[in-house]
Design a protein around this motif. Sequence first.
Motif, PDB file in Angstrom:
ATOM      1  N   THR A 138       0.852  -1.184   0.000  1.00 47.21           N
ATOM      2  CA  THR A 138       0.000   0.000   0.000  1.00 47.21           C
ATOM      3  C   THR A 138       0.891   1.239   0.000  1.00 47.21           C
ATOM      4  O   THR A 138       2.078   1.163   0.329  1.00 47.21           O
ATOM      5  CB  THR A 138      -0.883   0.093   1.265  1.00 47.21           C
ATOM      6  N   TRP A 140       0.771   3.491   2.111  1.00 43.85           N
ATOM      7  CA  TRP A 140       1.116   3.872   3.492  1.00 43.85           C
ATOM      8  C   TRP A 140       2.509   3.392   3.882  1.00 43.85           C
ATOM      9  O   TRP A 140       3.184   4.034   4.681  1.00 43.85           O
ATOM     10  CB  TRP A 140       0.063   3.359   4.472  1.00 43.85           C
ATOM     11  N   LYS A 221       1.176  -0.113  -8.919  1.00 44.79           N
ATOM     12  CA  LYS A 221       1.429   0.843  -7.840  1.00 44.79           C
ATOM     13  C   LYS A 221       2.845   1.391  -7.872  1.00 44.79           C
ATOM     14  O   LYS A 221       3.197   2.242  -7.066  1.00 44.79           O
ATOM     15  CB  LYS A 221       1.177   0.178  -6.488  1.00 44.79           C
TER      16      LYS A 221
END
Lengths: 290, 322
Positions: A138, A140, A221
Amino acid sequence: MKTSLGSRVFDTANVIFLLGLVFVTFYPIYYIFIVSVSGGNAVMRGDVSFWPVDFNWQTYLLVFEDPSIGRSYFNTILYTTVGTAINLICTTLCAYPLSKRDFYGRGFFTLMIVFTMFFSGGLIPSYLLVQSLGMMNTMWALVIPGAISVWNMIIMRTFFQNIPHELYESAALDGASEFTSLVRITLPLSKPVMATMGMFYAVGHWNSFFPAMIYLDEKAKFPLQIILRNMVVMGEMSSQSQEISGVFASVTATNIKYAVIIIAVAPILLIYPFIQKYFVKGVMVGSLKG
Amino acid sequence: MPEASLDRGGLQRPGAKAPQSGWREVWRRLKQSRYYYAMFLIPFLFFVIFCYVPMFGIIIAFKNYNVFDGIAGSPWVGLQHFKNFLSDPYFFVLIRNTILISVYQIIFAFPAPIILALLLNEIRHVLFKRFVQTVSYLPHFLSTVVVAGMIVNFGSFDGLINQFLSVFGVEPIQFLMMPEWFRTIYISSEIWQGIGWGSIIYLAALSGIDSQLYEAAKIDGAGRWRQMWHVTLPGIAPTIIIMLLFSIGAIMAVSFEKVLLLSNGSNFETSDVIATYVYRRGLVSSDFSYATAVGLFNSVVALFFLATANYLSRKFSETSLW
Protein backbone atom coordinates in the motif's frame (compact mmCIF):
# COMPACT_ATOMS: atom_id res chain seq x y z
CA MET A 1 45.17 47.78 -3.13
CA LYS A 2 48.08 46.34 -5.06
CA THR A 3 47.92 42.70 -6.02
CA SER A 4 50.97 40.56 -6.38
CA LEU A 5 51.64 38.42 -9.45
CA GLY A 6 51.13 35.23 -7.43
CA SER A 7 47.80 36.49 -6.27
CA ARG A 8 46.63 37.17 -9.83
CA VAL A 9 47.86 33.80 -11.05
CA PHE A 10 45.91 32.15 -8.25
CA ASP A 11 42.74 34.08 -9.10
CA THR A 12 42.93 33.07 -12.73
CA ALA A 13 43.63 29.43 -11.93
CA ASN A 14 40.78 29.47 -9.42
CA VAL A 15 38.28 30.79 -11.96
CA ILE A 16 39.41 28.25 -14.56
CA PHE A 17 39.13 25.43 -12.03
CA LEU A 18 35.64 26.47 -10.97
CA LEU A 19 34.53 26.76 -14.60
CA GLY A 20 35.84 23.23 -15.09
CA LEU A 21 33.79 22.11 -12.11
CA VAL A 22 30.69 23.75 -13.54
CA PHE A 23 31.28 21.93 -16.84
CA VAL A 24 31.80 18.53 -15.19
CA THR A 25 28.67 19.02 -13.10
CA PHE A 26 26.40 20.23 -15.81
CA TYR A 27 27.59 18.37 -18.89
CA PRO A 28 26.33 14.85 -17.96
CA ILE A 29 22.81 16.20 -17.44
CA TYR A 30 23.00 18.23 -20.65
CA TYR A 31 24.38 15.22 -22.54
CA ILE A 32 21.44 13.07 -21.46
CA PHE A 33 19.08 15.70 -22.74
CA ILE A 34 20.73 16.14 -26.15
CA VAL A 35 20.87 12.36 -26.68
CA SER A 36 17.19 12.06 -25.84
CA VAL A 37 16.28 14.54 -28.59
CA SER A 38 18.74 13.26 -31.20
CA GLY A 39 18.14 10.75 -33.99
CA GLY A 40 18.79 7.12 -33.09
CA ASN A 41 21.35 6.55 -35.85
CA ALA A 42 23.44 9.49 -34.76
CA VAL A 43 23.33 8.21 -31.19
CA MET A 44 24.46 4.74 -32.25
CA ARG A 45 27.34 6.15 -34.30
CA GLY A 46 28.40 8.19 -31.28
CA ASP A 47 28.01 11.51 -33.13
CA VAL A 48 26.24 13.34 -30.33
CA SER A 49 28.59 15.23 -28.07
CA PHE A 50 27.81 18.93 -27.73
CA TRP A 51 24.50 19.56 -29.49
CA PRO A 52 21.57 17.45 -30.71
CA VAL A 53 21.96 15.71 -34.08
CA ASP A 54 18.79 15.12 -36.19
CA PHE A 55 16.75 16.95 -33.56
CA ASN A 56 13.32 15.44 -32.90
CA TRP A 57 10.83 14.85 -30.05
CA GLN A 58 9.85 11.38 -31.35
CA THR A 59 11.28 9.56 -28.33
CA TYR A 60 9.21 11.60 -25.88
CA LEU A 61 6.01 10.97 -27.83
CA LEU A 62 6.73 7.25 -27.60
CA VAL A 63 7.64 7.35 -23.93
CA PHE A 64 4.43 9.15 -23.04
CA GLU A 65 2.43 6.49 -24.88
CA ASP A 66 3.85 3.77 -22.66
CA PRO A 67 1.06 3.19 -20.10
CA SER A 68 3.39 1.89 -17.38
CA ILE A 69 5.40 5.12 -17.44
CA GLY A 70 2.29 7.29 -17.36
CA ARG A 71 0.83 5.36 -14.46
CA SER A 72 4.07 5.41 -12.48
CA TYR A 73 4.29 9.16 -13.03
CA PHE A 74 0.83 9.57 -11.59
CA ASN A 75 1.74 7.30 -8.65
CA THR A 76 4.84 9.32 -7.88
CA ILE A 77 2.85 12.56 -7.87
CA LEU A 78 0.29 10.96 -5.53
CA TYR A 79 2.90 9.57 -3.12
CA THR A 80 4.83 12.84 -3.12
CA THR A 81 1.74 14.94 -2.36
CA VAL A 82 0.30 12.71 0.35
CA GLY A 83 3.72 11.95 1.82
CA THR A 84 4.78 15.59 2.01
CA ALA A 85 1.49 16.60 3.64
CA ILE A 86 1.93 13.92 6.31
CA ASN A 87 5.57 14.94 6.80
CA LEU A 88 4.77 18.61 7.31
CA ILE A 89 1.89 18.01 9.70
CA CYS A 90 3.78 15.50 11.84
CA THR A 91 7.04 17.46 11.84
CA THR A 92 5.24 20.65 12.90
CA LEU A 93 3.35 18.86 15.67
CA CYS A 94 6.66 17.50 16.89
CA ALA A 95 8.75 20.66 16.53
CA TYR A 96 6.26 23.10 18.06
CA PRO A 97 6.01 21.62 21.58
CA LEU A 98 9.75 20.89 21.61
CA SER A 99 10.45 24.55 20.79
CA LYS A 100 8.66 25.66 23.97
CA ARG A 101 10.66 25.95 27.16
CA ASP A 102 7.64 25.35 29.36
CA PHE A 103 6.80 22.01 27.73
CA TYR A 104 7.14 19.70 30.71
CA GLY A 105 9.18 16.67 29.64
CA ARG A 106 10.87 18.47 26.76
CA GLY A 107 14.37 17.28 27.68
CA PHE A 108 13.30 13.67 27.93
CA PHE A 109 11.43 13.68 24.62
CA THR A 110 14.27 15.47 22.83
CA LEU A 111 16.70 12.84 24.06
CA MET A 112 14.34 10.06 23.04
CA ILE A 113 14.09 11.47 19.53
CA VAL A 114 17.74 12.35 19.03
CA PHE A 115 18.72 8.84 20.12
CA THR A 116 16.96 7.45 17.04
CA MET A 117 19.48 9.34 14.89
CA PHE A 118 22.29 7.19 16.25
CA PHE A 119 20.67 3.82 16.68
CA SER A 120 17.82 2.10 14.88
CA GLY A 121 16.25 -1.29 14.65
CA GLY A 122 17.60 -1.74 11.17
CA LEU A 123 16.15 -2.98 7.94
CA ILE A 124 14.67 -6.34 8.90
CA PRO A 125 12.78 -5.38 12.10
CA SER A 126 11.38 -2.32 10.29
CA TYR A 127 10.29 -4.50 7.40
CA LEU A 128 8.60 -6.99 9.73
CA LEU A 129 6.85 -4.10 11.47
CA VAL A 130 5.43 -2.73 8.23
CA GLN A 131 4.35 -6.24 7.35
CA SER A 132 2.60 -6.82 10.67
CA LEU A 133 0.82 -3.45 10.43
CA GLY A 134 -0.75 -4.67 7.21
CA MET A 135 0.80 -1.90 5.13
CA MET A 136 2.47 -4.16 2.58
CA ASN A 137 1.71 -3.26 -1.00
CA THR A 138 0.00 0.00 0.00
CA MET A 139 0.97 3.63 -0.32
CA TRP A 140 1.12 3.87 3.49
CA ALA A 141 4.27 1.77 3.63
CA LEU A 142 6.00 4.53 1.64
CA VAL A 143 4.68 7.60 3.43
CA ILE A 144 4.22 6.67 7.11
CA PRO A 145 7.45 5.01 8.31
CA GLY A 146 9.43 8.13 7.35
CA ALA A 147 6.83 10.66 8.53
CA ILE A 148 9.32 12.66 10.62
CA SER A 149 12.95 13.23 9.71
CA VAL A 150 14.72 14.07 12.97
CA TRP A 151 17.14 16.36 11.16
CA ASN A 152 14.34 18.37 9.54
CA MET A 153 12.45 18.46 12.81
CA ILE A 154 15.49 20.00 14.56
CA ILE A 155 15.80 22.65 11.84
CA MET A 156 12.13 23.50 12.24
CA ARG A 157 12.36 23.56 16.04
CA THR A 158 15.32 25.93 15.86
CA PHE A 159 13.33 28.20 13.58
CA PHE A 160 10.33 28.16 15.94
CA GLN A 161 12.57 28.97 18.91
CA ASN A 162 13.65 32.19 17.23
CA ILE A 163 10.11 33.52 17.08
CA PRO A 164 9.89 36.26 19.73
CA HIS A 165 8.46 35.05 23.00
CA GLU A 166 6.41 38.22 23.48
CA LEU A 167 4.13 37.37 20.56
CA TYR A 168 2.98 34.23 22.33
CA GLU A 169 2.60 36.02 25.63
CA SER A 170 0.29 38.64 24.21
CA ALA A 171 -1.71 35.96 22.42
CA ALA A 172 -2.01 34.06 25.71
CA LEU A 173 -3.25 37.22 27.41
CA ASP A 174 -5.94 37.42 24.75
CA GLY A 175 -6.95 33.90 25.75
CA ALA A 176 -5.55 32.08 22.73
CA SER A 177 -4.99 28.35 23.20
CA GLU A 178 -1.80 26.63 22.10
CA PHE A 179 -3.50 25.43 18.93
CA THR A 180 -4.57 28.96 18.10
CA SER A 181 -1.03 30.22 18.75
CA LEU A 182 0.38 27.57 16.46
CA VAL A 183 -2.02 28.33 13.64
CA ARG A 184 -2.21 32.13 14.03
CA ILE A 185 1.32 33.04 15.11
CA THR A 186 3.82 30.33 14.38
CA LEU A 187 2.68 29.11 10.99
CA PRO A 188 2.30 32.54 9.31
CA LEU A 189 5.80 33.47 10.51
CA SER A 190 7.25 30.14 9.41
CA LYS A 191 6.55 30.23 5.68
CA PRO A 192 10.24 30.12 4.71
CA VAL A 193 11.04 27.11 6.87
CA MET A 194 7.81 25.38 5.84
CA ALA A 195 8.66 25.90 2.16
CA THR A 196 12.16 24.54 2.74
CA MET A 197 10.99 21.52 4.68
CA GLY A 198 8.21 20.86 2.18
CA MET A 199 10.75 20.88 -0.63
CA PHE A 200 13.20 18.66 1.24
CA TYR A 201 10.47 16.12 1.89
CA ALA A 202 8.94 16.38 -1.57
CA VAL A 203 12.28 15.84 -3.32
CA GLY A 204 12.87 12.91 -0.99
CA HIS A 205 9.59 11.27 -1.94
CA TRP A 206 10.05 12.03 -5.61
CA ASN A 207 13.49 10.40 -5.60
CA SER A 208 12.81 7.50 -3.25
CA PHE A 209 12.97 3.99 -4.64
CA PHE A 210 14.05 1.53 -1.96
CA PRO A 211 10.85 1.45 0.16
CA ALA A 212 8.80 1.00 -3.01
CA MET A 213 11.12 -1.80 -4.08
CA ILE A 214 10.71 -3.79 -0.88
CA TYR A 215 7.11 -2.95 0.06
CA LEU A 216 5.23 -2.84 -3.24
CA ASP A 217 4.74 -5.85 -5.44
CA GLU A 218 1.90 -4.76 -7.68
CA LYS A 219 3.16 -3.18 -10.90
CA ALA A 220 0.23 -0.78 -11.10
CA LYS A 221 1.43 0.84 -7.84
CA PHE A 222 5.09 1.31 -8.79
CA PRO A 223 6.43 4.85 -8.62
CA LEU A 224 8.49 6.33 -11.42
CA GLN A 225 11.86 5.57 -9.79
CA ILE A 226 11.16 1.82 -9.89
CA ILE A 227 10.30 1.93 -13.59
CA LEU A 228 13.38 4.08 -14.11
CA ARG A 229 15.56 1.60 -12.26
CA ASN A 230 14.22 -1.33 -14.26
CA MET A 231 14.77 0.44 -17.56
CA VAL A 232 17.91 2.47 -17.01
CA VAL A 233 19.91 0.55 -14.42
CA MET A 234 18.80 -3.01 -15.10
CA GLY A 235 18.39 -2.39 -18.82
CA GLU A 236 14.92 -3.92 -19.02
CA MET A 237 12.53 -2.51 -21.60
CA SER A 238 8.81 -2.77 -21.22
CA SER A 239 7.45 -4.87 -24.08
CA GLN A 240 5.71 -1.88 -25.59
CA SER A 241 8.81 0.31 -25.70
CA GLN A 242 10.71 -2.58 -27.23
CA GLU A 243 8.11 -2.97 -29.94
CA ILE A 244 8.12 0.74 -30.62
CA SER A 245 11.86 1.06 -30.84
CA GLY A 246 11.75 -1.86 -33.28
CA VAL A 247 9.29 -0.02 -35.51
CA PHE A 248 10.94 3.38 -35.44
CA ALA A 249 14.54 3.13 -36.53
CA SER A 250 15.08 6.71 -35.37
CA VAL A 251 14.59 5.70 -31.73
CA THR A 252 17.10 3.45 -29.98
CA ALA A 253 17.01 1.94 -26.51
CA THR A 254 19.48 4.62 -25.42
CA ASN A 255 17.13 7.36 -26.63
CA ILE A 256 14.32 5.91 -24.58
CA LYS A 257 16.41 5.43 -21.44
CA TYR A 258 17.69 8.99 -21.55
CA ALA A 259 14.27 10.43 -22.27
CA VAL A 260 12.90 8.63 -19.21
CA ILE A 261 15.73 10.05 -17.10
CA ILE A 262 14.86 13.53 -18.36
CA ILE A 263 11.16 13.24 -17.55
CA ALA A 264 12.11 11.96 -14.08
CA VAL A 265 14.38 14.92 -13.32
CA ALA A 266 12.46 17.57 -15.28
CA PRO A 267 10.19 18.67 -12.39
CA ILE A 268 13.23 19.07 -10.15
CA LEU A 269 15.18 20.98 -12.80
CA LEU A 270 12.19 23.25 -13.45
CA ILE A 271 11.57 24.26 -9.85
CA TYR A 272 15.23 24.18 -8.84
CA PRO A 273 16.14 27.79 -9.72
CA PHE A 274 13.25 29.05 -7.61
CA ILE A 275 13.81 26.94 -4.57
CA GLN A 276 17.55 26.63 -4.23
CA LYS A 277 17.93 29.70 -2.05
CA TYR A 278 15.39 28.27 0.38
CA PHE A 279 17.32 25.04 0.54
CA VAL A 280 20.48 26.87 1.34
CA LYS A 281 18.73 28.80 4.10
CA GLY A 282 17.38 25.56 5.48
CA VAL A 283 20.83 24.04 5.70
CA MET A 284 22.19 27.20 7.29
CA VAL A 285 19.53 27.26 10.00
CA GLY A 286 20.36 23.68 10.80
CA SER A 287 24.04 24.42 10.96
CA LEU A 288 23.70 27.22 13.48
CA LYS A 289 22.32 25.03 16.22
CA GLY A 290 22.96 21.37 15.63
CA MET B 1 -8.00 28.33 32.42
CA PRO B 2 -6.70 31.93 32.16
CA GLU B 3 -4.48 31.06 35.11
CA ALA B 4 -2.85 28.25 33.11
CA SER B 5 -2.41 30.45 30.07
CA LEU B 6 -0.57 33.02 32.09
CA ASP B 7 1.79 30.48 33.55
CA ARG B 8 2.42 29.09 30.16
CA GLY B 9 3.72 32.43 29.03
CA GLY B 10 6.16 32.41 31.90
CA LEU B 11 4.43 35.31 33.65
CA GLN B 12 3.94 33.57 36.95
CA ARG B 13 2.78 36.12 39.47
CA PRO B 14 4.91 36.16 42.59
CA GLY B 15 3.25 34.25 45.36
CA ALA B 16 0.41 33.08 43.16
CA LYS B 17 1.45 29.49 43.61
CA ALA B 18 3.83 28.35 46.27
CA PRO B 19 6.27 25.73 44.96
CA GLN B 20 4.73 22.36 45.67
CA SER B 21 6.70 19.21 46.08
CA GLY B 22 6.52 15.70 44.66
CA TRP B 23 3.76 14.31 42.54
CA ARG B 24 1.44 17.27 42.97
CA GLU B 25 4.04 19.49 41.31
CA VAL B 26 4.59 16.98 38.52
CA TRP B 27 0.85 16.74 38.00
CA ARG B 28 0.47 20.52 37.96
CA ARG B 29 3.17 20.92 35.33
CA LEU B 30 1.82 18.07 33.24
CA LYS B 31 -1.60 19.66 33.36
CA GLN B 32 -0.07 22.97 32.36
CA SER B 33 1.54 21.30 29.35
CA ARG B 34 -1.62 19.41 28.36
CA TYR B 35 -2.00 21.19 25.02
CA TYR B 36 1.58 20.39 24.19
CA TYR B 37 0.91 16.76 25.00
CA ALA B 38 -2.18 16.77 22.81
CA MET B 39 -0.06 17.98 19.89
CA PHE B 40 2.85 15.75 20.72
CA LEU B 41 0.73 12.59 20.82
CA ILE B 42 1.03 11.76 17.13
CA PRO B 43 4.80 12.39 16.88
CA PHE B 44 5.30 10.44 20.11
CA LEU B 45 3.38 7.45 18.80
CA PHE B 46 5.32 7.72 15.55
CA PHE B 47 8.69 7.47 17.29
CA VAL B 48 7.54 4.69 19.58
CA ILE B 49 6.03 2.60 16.80
CA PHE B 50 8.45 3.22 13.95
CA CYS B 51 11.72 3.70 15.83
CA TYR B 52 11.47 1.99 19.20
CA VAL B 53 9.34 -1.03 18.31
CA PRO B 54 11.86 -2.08 15.61
CA MET B 55 14.61 -1.69 18.23
CA PHE B 56 12.84 -4.29 20.34
CA GLY B 57 12.36 -6.33 17.17
CA ILE B 58 16.12 -6.78 17.27
CA ILE B 59 15.56 -9.67 19.70
CA ILE B 60 14.92 -11.87 16.68
CA ALA B 61 18.68 -11.70 16.14
CA PHE B 62 18.92 -14.01 19.16
CA LYS B 63 16.12 -16.27 17.98
CA ASN B 64 15.24 -18.42 15.02
CA TYR B 65 12.42 -16.30 13.74
CA ASN B 66 9.75 -17.91 11.66
CA VAL B 67 6.51 -16.41 10.48
CA PHE B 68 4.24 -19.02 12.09
CA ASP B 69 5.53 -18.68 15.64
CA GLY B 70 5.94 -14.90 15.47
CA ILE B 71 8.58 -12.89 17.33
CA ALA B 72 7.53 -14.02 20.79
CA GLY B 73 7.04 -17.70 19.98
CA SER B 74 10.18 -18.37 17.97
CA PRO B 75 12.88 -20.40 19.75
CA TRP B 76 15.90 -18.69 21.33
CA VAL B 77 19.31 -19.51 19.89
CA GLY B 78 21.50 -17.07 21.82
CA LEU B 79 24.52 -15.82 19.94
CA GLN B 80 24.43 -18.54 17.30
CA HIS B 81 23.82 -16.14 14.38
CA PHE B 82 26.66 -13.87 15.47
CA LYS B 83 29.01 -16.84 15.75
CA ASN B 84 28.01 -18.00 12.29
CA PHE B 85 28.58 -14.56 10.81
CA LEU B 86 31.93 -13.98 12.50
CA SER B 87 33.24 -17.41 11.51
CA ASP B 88 32.11 -17.07 7.89
CA PRO B 89 35.12 -16.34 5.63
CA TYR B 90 32.85 -13.92 3.74
CA PHE B 91 32.73 -11.77 6.89
CA PHE B 92 36.19 -10.40 6.11
CA VAL B 93 35.24 -9.56 2.54
CA LEU B 94 32.20 -7.62 3.75
CA ILE B 95 34.11 -5.75 6.46
CA ARG B 96 36.93 -4.91 4.05
CA ASN B 97 34.54 -3.63 1.37
CA THR B 98 32.49 -1.59 3.82
CA ILE B 99 35.43 -0.01 5.60
CA LEU B 100 37.51 0.61 2.47
CA ILE B 101 34.68 2.44 0.75
CA SER B 102 34.18 4.59 3.85
CA VAL B 103 37.88 5.24 4.33
CA TYR B 104 38.28 6.30 0.70
CA GLN B 105 35.19 8.40 1.16
CA ILE B 106 36.77 10.19 4.12
CA ILE B 107 40.12 10.62 2.36
CA PHE B 108 38.82 11.82 -1.02
CA ALA B 109 35.19 12.87 -0.76
CA PHE B 110 35.28 14.52 2.66
CA PRO B 111 37.85 17.27 1.89
CA ALA B 112 36.32 18.11 -1.51
CA PRO B 113 33.55 20.43 -0.24
CA ILE B 114 36.02 22.14 2.12
CA ILE B 115 38.38 22.89 -0.76
CA LEU B 116 35.47 24.11 -2.89
CA ALA B 117 34.30 26.40 -0.09
CA LEU B 118 37.80 27.84 0.33
CA LEU B 119 38.11 28.43 -3.41
CA LEU B 120 34.66 30.04 -3.62
CA ASN B 121 35.60 32.22 -0.67
CA GLU B 122 38.45 33.68 -2.71
CA ILE B 123 36.10 34.73 -5.54
CA ARG B 124 35.30 38.44 -5.33
CA HIS B 125 32.83 38.49 -8.20
CA VAL B 126 29.49 37.84 -6.47
CA LEU B 127 27.53 36.80 -9.55
CA PHE B 128 30.16 34.33 -10.70
CA LYS B 129 30.32 32.87 -7.22
CA ARG B 130 26.57 32.46 -7.08
CA PHE B 131 26.53 30.88 -10.54
CA VAL B 132 29.11 28.26 -9.54
CA GLN B 133 27.22 27.53 -6.34
CA THR B 134 23.87 27.16 -8.08
CA VAL B 135 25.23 24.70 -10.62
CA SER B 136 27.23 22.71 -8.10
CA TYR B 137 24.22 22.11 -5.80
CA LEU B 138 22.16 20.62 -8.60
CA PRO B 139 23.38 16.97 -8.56
CA HIS B 140 22.37 16.73 -4.90
CA PHE B 141 18.74 16.78 -6.01
CA LEU B 142 19.04 13.96 -8.52
CA SER B 143 17.81 10.60 -7.30
CA THR B 144 20.17 7.74 -6.62
CA VAL B 145 18.46 5.84 -9.42
CA VAL B 146 19.20 8.61 -11.90
CA VAL B 147 22.84 8.86 -10.84
CA ALA B 148 23.23 5.08 -10.95
CA GLY B 149 21.55 5.04 -14.35
CA MET B 150 23.99 7.66 -15.60
CA ILE B 151 26.94 5.66 -14.29
CA VAL B 152 25.72 2.40 -15.79
CA ASN B 153 25.08 3.95 -19.20
CA PHE B 154 28.10 6.27 -19.34
CA GLY B 155 30.37 3.47 -18.13
CA SER B 156 29.07 0.89 -20.56
CA PHE B 157 31.08 -0.48 -23.48
CA ASP B 158 29.93 2.20 -25.94
CA GLY B 159 29.08 4.81 -23.28
CA LEU B 160 30.16 8.42 -22.91
CA ILE B 161 33.29 7.68 -20.89
CA ASN B 162 34.60 5.11 -23.35
CA GLN B 163 33.77 7.41 -26.26
CA PHE B 164 35.85 10.07 -24.57
CA LEU B 165 38.71 7.67 -23.79
CA SER B 166 38.76 6.38 -27.37
CA VAL B 167 39.82 9.87 -28.49
CA PHE B 168 43.08 9.17 -26.68
CA GLY B 169 43.28 5.68 -28.10
CA VAL B 170 42.31 3.93 -24.86
CA GLU B 171 40.60 0.57 -25.33
CA PRO B 172 37.00 0.51 -24.03
CA ILE B 173 36.69 -0.54 -20.38
CA GLN B 174 33.60 -2.28 -18.99
CA PHE B 175 33.74 -0.26 -15.79
CA LEU B 176 30.94 -1.91 -13.84
CA MET B 177 32.05 -5.40 -14.82
CA MET B 178 35.43 -4.91 -13.19
CA PRO B 179 35.74 -5.17 -9.40
CA GLU B 180 38.90 -3.03 -9.36
CA TRP B 181 36.95 -0.04 -10.72
CA PHE B 182 34.04 -0.16 -8.31
CA ARG B 183 35.43 1.98 -5.49
CA THR B 184 36.75 4.60 -7.90
CA ILE B 185 33.35 4.84 -9.57
CA TYR B 186 31.52 5.00 -6.29
CA ILE B 187 33.74 7.67 -4.72
CA SER B 188 33.83 9.81 -7.89
CA SER B 189 30.07 9.79 -8.12
CA GLU B 190 29.79 10.71 -4.43
CA ILE B 191 32.10 13.67 -5.01
CA TRP B 192 30.18 14.70 -8.13
CA GLN B 193 26.89 14.58 -6.28
CA GLY B 194 27.98 16.00 -2.94
CA ILE B 195 30.75 18.56 -3.45
CA GLY B 196 28.52 21.58 -3.96
CA TRP B 197 25.89 20.77 -1.39
CA GLY B 198 28.51 19.83 1.17
CA SER B 199 30.23 23.19 0.72
CA ILE B 200 27.17 25.14 1.95
CA ILE B 201 27.84 24.40 5.59
CA TYR B 202 31.47 25.49 5.28
CA LEU B 203 30.51 28.66 3.44
CA ALA B 204 28.14 29.44 6.29
CA ALA B 205 30.98 28.93 8.75
CA LEU B 206 33.27 31.10 6.61
CA SER B 207 30.80 33.97 6.59
CA GLY B 208 30.79 33.85 10.36
CA ILE B 209 34.51 34.63 10.67
CA ASP B 210 35.13 38.06 12.14
CA SER B 211 36.47 40.33 9.38
CA GLN B 212 38.63 42.13 11.97
CA LEU B 213 40.77 39.01 12.14
CA TYR B 214 41.60 39.45 8.45
CA GLU B 215 42.35 43.13 8.97
CA ALA B 216 44.68 42.28 11.82
CA ALA B 217 46.41 39.60 9.74
CA LYS B 218 46.88 42.07 6.89
CA ILE B 219 48.43 44.63 9.18
CA ASP B 220 50.80 41.93 10.36
CA GLY B 221 51.79 41.50 6.72
CA ALA B 222 50.05 38.19 6.04
CA GLY B 223 49.40 37.46 2.36
CA ARG B 224 46.33 35.63 1.09
CA TRP B 225 47.85 32.22 1.58
CA ARG B 226 48.79 32.91 5.17
CA GLN B 227 45.40 34.50 5.86
CA MET B 228 43.77 31.32 4.64
CA TRP B 229 46.07 29.18 6.74
CA HIS B 230 45.97 31.21 9.96
CA VAL B 231 42.53 32.80 9.93
CA THR B 232 40.16 30.97 7.59
CA LEU B 233 41.03 27.37 8.42
CA PRO B 234 41.03 27.82 12.20
CA GLY B 235 37.73 29.67 11.79
CA ILE B 236 36.00 26.71 10.19
CA ALA B 237 37.86 24.01 12.13
CA PRO B 238 34.97 23.30 14.54
CA THR B 239 32.63 22.76 11.59
CA ILE B 240 35.17 20.49 9.91
CA ILE B 241 35.51 18.44 13.08
CA ILE B 242 31.75 18.06 13.53
CA MET B 243 31.35 16.97 9.92
CA LEU B 244 34.26 14.58 10.27
CA LEU B 245 32.60 13.07 13.33
CA PHE B 246 29.45 12.49 11.33
CA SER B 247 31.49 10.81 8.58
CA ILE B 248 33.22 8.58 11.07
CA GLY B 249 29.88 7.77 12.65
CA ALA B 250 28.65 6.75 9.21
CA ILE B 251 31.69 4.60 8.49
CA MET B 252 29.65 1.41 8.60
CA ALA B 253 26.65 2.94 6.84
CA VAL B 254 27.80 3.16 3.25
CA SER B 255 25.16 4.81 1.04
CA PHE B 256 23.44 1.53 0.63
CA GLU B 257 21.03 2.39 -2.17
CA LYS B 258 23.74 3.42 -4.58
CA VAL B 259 25.79 0.32 -3.86
CA LEU B 260 22.71 -1.83 -4.34
CA LEU B 261 22.00 -0.23 -7.72
CA LEU B 262 25.59 -0.43 -8.96
CA SER B 263 26.52 -3.87 -7.72
CA ASN B 264 26.16 -6.88 -9.97
CA GLY B 265 27.49 -10.40 -10.12
CA SER B 266 30.72 -9.30 -11.77
CA ASN B 267 31.76 -6.70 -9.19
CA PHE B 268 30.49 -8.37 -6.00
CA GLU B 269 34.04 -9.02 -4.91
CA THR B 270 34.46 -5.32 -4.06
CA SER B 271 30.91 -3.98 -4.12
CA ASP B 272 29.17 -6.21 -1.59
CA VAL B 273 28.94 -4.32 1.73
CA ILE B 274 27.31 -5.27 5.02
CA ALA B 275 24.10 -3.37 4.25
CA THR B 276 23.58 -5.03 0.86
CA TYR B 277 24.35 -8.39 2.44
CA VAL B 278 21.70 -7.76 5.12
CA TYR B 279 19.22 -6.90 2.39
CA ARG B 280 20.03 -9.97 0.35
CA ARG B 281 20.05 -12.46 3.21
CA GLY B 282 17.05 -10.92 4.93
CA LEU B 283 14.62 -9.80 2.28
CA VAL B 284 15.68 -11.81 -0.75
CA SER B 285 16.43 -15.11 1.04
CA SER B 286 14.01 -14.44 3.96
CA ASP B 287 16.70 -15.36 6.47
CA PHE B 288 15.31 -12.76 8.90
CA SER B 289 17.09 -13.64 12.12
CA TYR B 290 20.53 -14.00 10.60
CA ALA B 291 20.20 -10.73 8.67
CA THR B 292 19.02 -8.90 11.80
CA ALA B 293 22.05 -10.22 13.67
CA VAL B 294 24.37 -8.94 10.92
CA GLY B 295 22.55 -5.60 10.95
CA LEU B 296 22.84 -5.34 14.72
CA PHE B 297 26.54 -6.12 14.58
CA ASN B 298 26.86 -3.32 12.04
CA SER B 299 24.94 -0.77 14.16
CA VAL B 300 26.89 -1.59 17.30
CA VAL B 301 30.25 -1.24 15.54
CA ALA B 302 29.05 2.04 14.00
CA LEU B 303 28.00 3.38 17.40
CA PHE B 304 31.36 2.35 18.81
CA PHE B 305 33.20 4.26 16.04
CA LEU B 306 31.09 7.35 16.62
CA ALA B 307 31.52 7.27 20.39
CA THR B 308 35.29 6.83 20.08
CA ALA B 309 35.63 9.65 17.55
CA ASN B 310 33.47 11.88 19.70
CA TYR B 311 35.52 11.09 22.80
CA LEU B 312 38.81 11.81 21.03
CA SER B 313 37.48 15.03 19.57
CA ARG B 314 36.19 16.24 22.93
CA LYS B 315 39.51 15.47 24.51
CA PHE B 316 41.73 17.17 21.93
CA SER B 317 39.66 19.94 20.38
CA GLU B 318 36.80 20.69 22.75
CA THR B 319 34.34 20.14 19.90
CA SER B 320 31.95 17.25 20.14
CA LEU B 321 28.50 16.04 19.23
CA TRP B 322 27.51 15.41 22.83
